[in-house]
Design an enzyme around this catalytic site. Structure first.
Site, PDB file in Angstrom:
ATOM      1  N   LYS A  97       0.880  -1.162   0.000  1.00  0.00           N
ATOM      2  CA  LYS A  97       0.000   0.000   0.000  1.00  0.00           C
ATOM      3  C   LYS A  97       0.922   1.218   0.000  1.00  0.00           C
ATOM      4  CE  LYS A  97      -3.468   2.648   2.326  1.00  0.00           C
ATOM      5  NZ  LYS A  97      -3.760   3.202   3.640  1.00  0.00           N
ATOM      6  N   GLY A 158      -7.775  10.142   9.844  1.00  0.00           N
ATOM      7  CA  GLY A 158      -8.006  10.367  11.262  1.00  0.00           C
ATOM      8  C   GLY A 158      -9.036  11.431  11.586  1.00  0.00           C
ATOM      9  N   GLY A 185     -10.720   8.663   6.738  1.00  0.00           N
ATOM     10  CA  GLY A 185     -11.760   9.620   7.076  1.00  0.00           C
ATOM     11  C   GLY A 185     -13.116   9.014   7.402  1.00  0.00           C
ATOM     12  N   ASN A 206      -9.526   2.530  10.069  1.00  0.00           N
ATOM     13  CA  ASN A 206      -8.580   2.326  11.167  1.00  0.00           C
ATOM     14  C   ASN A 206      -8.978   3.132  12.400  1.00  0.00           C
ATOM     15  OD1 ASN A 206      -6.412   2.114  12.912  1.00  0.00           O
ATOM     16  ND2 ASN A 206      -4.855   2.538  11.410  1.00  0.00           N
ATOM     17  N   THR A 207      -8.857   4.473  12.308  1.00  0.00           N
ATOM     18  CA  THR A 207      -9.073   5.310  13.491  1.00  0.00           C
ATOM     19  C   THR A 207     -10.422   5.047  14.163  1.00  0.00           C
ATOM     20  OG1 THR A 207      -7.743   7.027  12.450  1.00  0.00           O
ATOM     21  CG2 THR A 207      -9.082   7.695  14.325  1.00  0.00           C
TER      22      THR A 207
END
Lengths: 262, 382
Positions: A97, A158, A185, A206-207
């Site tokens: 990635k 994030g 996002g 993720n976040t």
């Protein structure tokens, strides 16, 4: 069966999971399990591929998940290419990635360096998934250069703001010849569902999982959101209307005296 | 290089003090609700009136930090190379007038200390030294950084200010970042506490973070020595300094530390002590003003304060620190710079972080990002 194929690999799960920011390897493990994720990204800056017992890697199950190393922290193509090659030499994973984010504040991807690195890595036999701003022309250029998928951002990493780049993502999807994975996002399952309803092939989160009070439950919620969005897309969403169509106020006169002149 | 920050561009300390005193609770509340803080918000939130709003400040600071950096805490460890110093900073235990045992580690001692720290799991190293070019020349720093970079992918220095080309040479050797505190932004106070030596030059120090960024370092840490003068003024100028740097050097991360004056050899008393409450205000307000900046928590603070402060904005901390050259393992130690309050070992701190809900991160950089220095390659013009 509705499978996502990237570089010849069939995936059932359309929810990719990032591994940064979790409070513990245990929390990460729970989130991946609940998400039923098959693609999991790890930052090469963070993990130690050579040391046994790396906390992030030990939370992963390589029989179930494809580990997708990322070049997070790279400032230019040269760094990203070097990191990718060294990682492949150790891990034998040839998927990468590509993240080239020279600005440490918003972590926005550099389009020029990303294209350059994609060309070099593809030529070197890598399966390249570049993280990009939602730029339709760049997405085309990357697909032409041999990228295996494109990963446009919904909003800066994030931020949990959801899909702020909606209009551009729509064009990217419409024109795509490679899978489109909406990355960054997405802060709520509804954001993930929205991306999938638009026709994205997958999303990466993720976040939103890592900072949730209960990462496992949140991962399950995202999985359901992704599945709901995908089903809705496949079922064919009705086109939205800007106003009700009970009558035809502007052209009704055409029908009022129908037949009289014939 | 054009200096990107001058204190004269902003209100004088006198005007700023008047503004801070005049802030009303209504103004504080207005600023608290802003998504992005501007100059007026910074004044409002640093004001005495904002002391009544520490809880909402802390909540916002924690939420911003968590979203941006996640539930992790980077760990690093300082390695003191030398306590030789030609400056006479009135607050410092390394001050050349102090009668302490002086020591500069020999290269083999540095490697030995580093080996020990590496065996504890550290991969992020801060090399610290007093100001003495004869004892710690740039050449020696470059050699040590190159030698240490195999074990420590992330190395920063906290040494005397260098020239841009010197920072560039260290970066070539493998340097990741720089830490350099202005100590105080108020020129008169600065002159009084640095009566002689090269550090007497206010502007030479003020420019150093910019020179580090100009040289291409990835991270530059700034700070003031809390306790020398009014922390509200210092916090204001520090925040503005970072924003000015961020605008021009957009590829460098500018971080903050919050060192408070501690007891050191010589027994200097802080003229304007900063309470725990005031430290909390400063940290949380600067977190709101600089949402993306890495914040580092000092080993000078007690374990219990560190536990409470960490979640309110910090992203990295030192662990198991010793401020005497040769203090790790078994080398004969010498005079220390200041007393460390948090004496827990790295493993204890790591376990504590887990209890607090943070994943301790020992490694956050990789040597493979760095170009192997080619043997005969001509110097790069960048």
């Amino acid at each position: 069966m509705d499978e996502l194929i990237i570089a010849g690999r069939a995936l059932r799960s359309r929810l990719f999971v990032g591994t940064g920011k979790f409070s513990s390897p245990q929390a990460l493990r729970e989130a991946i399990a609940a998400a039923e994720a098959e693609v999991v990204t790890v930052a090469l800056r963070r993990v130690n591929l050579q040391e046994a017992g790396d906390p992030t890697l030990s939370a992963l199950d390589q029989d179930r998940q494809l580990i997708l190393p990322n070049t997070s922290g790279a400032r230019d193509a040269q760094e990203a290419v070097r990191v990718a090659k060294l990682a492949r030499a150790i891990s034998r994973i040839n998927w990468i990635k590509l993240e080239i984010t020279p600005d440490p504040r918003y972590l926005l991807p550099d389009p020029v360096e990303t294209l350059k690195a994609t060309e070099q890595l593809v030529a070197d036999g890598f399966v390249v998934l570049p993280y990009i701003n939602a730029d339709p022309i760049l997405a085309k250029r990357l697909a032409d250069a041999g990228a295996a998928a494109v990963m446009p951002l919904g909003s800066p990493i994030g931020t949990n703001q959801g899909i702020k780049t909606r209009d551009s993502i729509r064009i990217i999807i419409e024109q795509a010849t490679v899978p489109v994975v909406v990355d960054a996002g997405l802060g709520a399952p509804s954001h993930a569902a929205e991306a999938m309803e638009m026709g994205a092939d997958a999303v990466l989160v993720n976040t939103a999982l890592a900072v949730a009070r209960d990462p496992g439950s949140m991962a399950r919620a995202f999985k359901l959101g992704v599945e709901a969005g995908r089903q809705a897309y496949l079922a064919g969403l009705g086109a939205t209307q800007e106003q009700a169509e009970a009558s035809s106020p502007l052209t009704g006169f055409l029908h009022e005296n129908a037949g009289q002149n014939n | 290089m054009k200096r990107c920050f001058e204190i004269d561009q902003f209100d004088s300390p006198e005007t700023l003090t008047r503004r801070l005193q005049a802030v009303t609770p209504a103004a504080v509340e207005r600023s608290l609700s802003q998504a992005d803080l501007d100059e007026k918000d910074l004044v409002n939130l640093l004001s005495p009136a904002a002391e009544a709003y520490l809880e909402p400040l802390a909540r916002r600071a924690q939420a911003i930090t968590r979203r941006r950096f996640g539930r992790i805490m980077k760990l690093y460890v300082p390695l003191y190379l030398s306590n030789e110093c030609i400056n006479t900073c009135v607050y410092c235990g390394f001050n050349r007038t102090q009668r302490i045992a002086r020591k500069t580690l020999r290269p083999e001692e540095i490697q030995e200390q580093a080996q020990f720290l590496s065996s504890l799991g550290f991969r992020n190293l801060l090399l610290v030294s007093g100001e003495s070019r004869p004892h710690v020349p740039v050449r020696m720093l470059a050699d040590q950084i190159a030698a240490l970079s195999a074990d420590f992918p992330e190395i920063s220095v906290e040494v005397y200010p260098l020239e841009t080309r010197e920072y560039a040479a260290l970066q070539q050797a493998g340097l990741y970042g720089l830490v350099l505190y202005q100590e105080t932004y108020l020129p008169e106070v600065y002159a009084a506490v640095h009566p002689s030596g090269p550090k007497h030059d206010y502007h030479a120090r003020l420019e150093a973070p910019q020179r580090g960024a100009e040289a291409g370092l990835r991270q530059v840490g700034l700070g003031v020595l809390l306790g020398l003068t009014d922390f509200r003024l210092e916090g204001y100028y520090l925040g503005q300094h970072v924003r000015a740097l961020e605008k021009i050097y957009w590829q460098t991360a500018f971080g903050l530390s919050f060192p408070r004056l501690r007891r050191a050899a010589g027994g200097f008393q802080a003229p304007a002590p900063v309470s725990d409450q005031q430290l909390t205000q400063l940290v949380t307000v600067l977190r709101l003003f600089l949402p993306d900046a890495p914040f580092s928590l000092s080993t000078r603070e007690s374990a219990s304060l560190r536990r409470h402060l960490l979640p309110l904005g910090f992203t990295q901390m030192s662990a198991g620190s010793c401020t005497e050259p040769g203090g790790y393992g078994h080398i004969q130690a010498s005079g220390e710079q200041f007393q460390v309050e948090d004496t827990r070992s790295a493993r204890e701190i790591s376990a504590d972080l887990e209890l607090l809900g943070f994943e301790p991160v020992w490694k956050d950089w990789d040597a493979s990002f760095r170009e192997e220095p080619a043997e005969d390659a001509p110097a790069k013009n960048s």
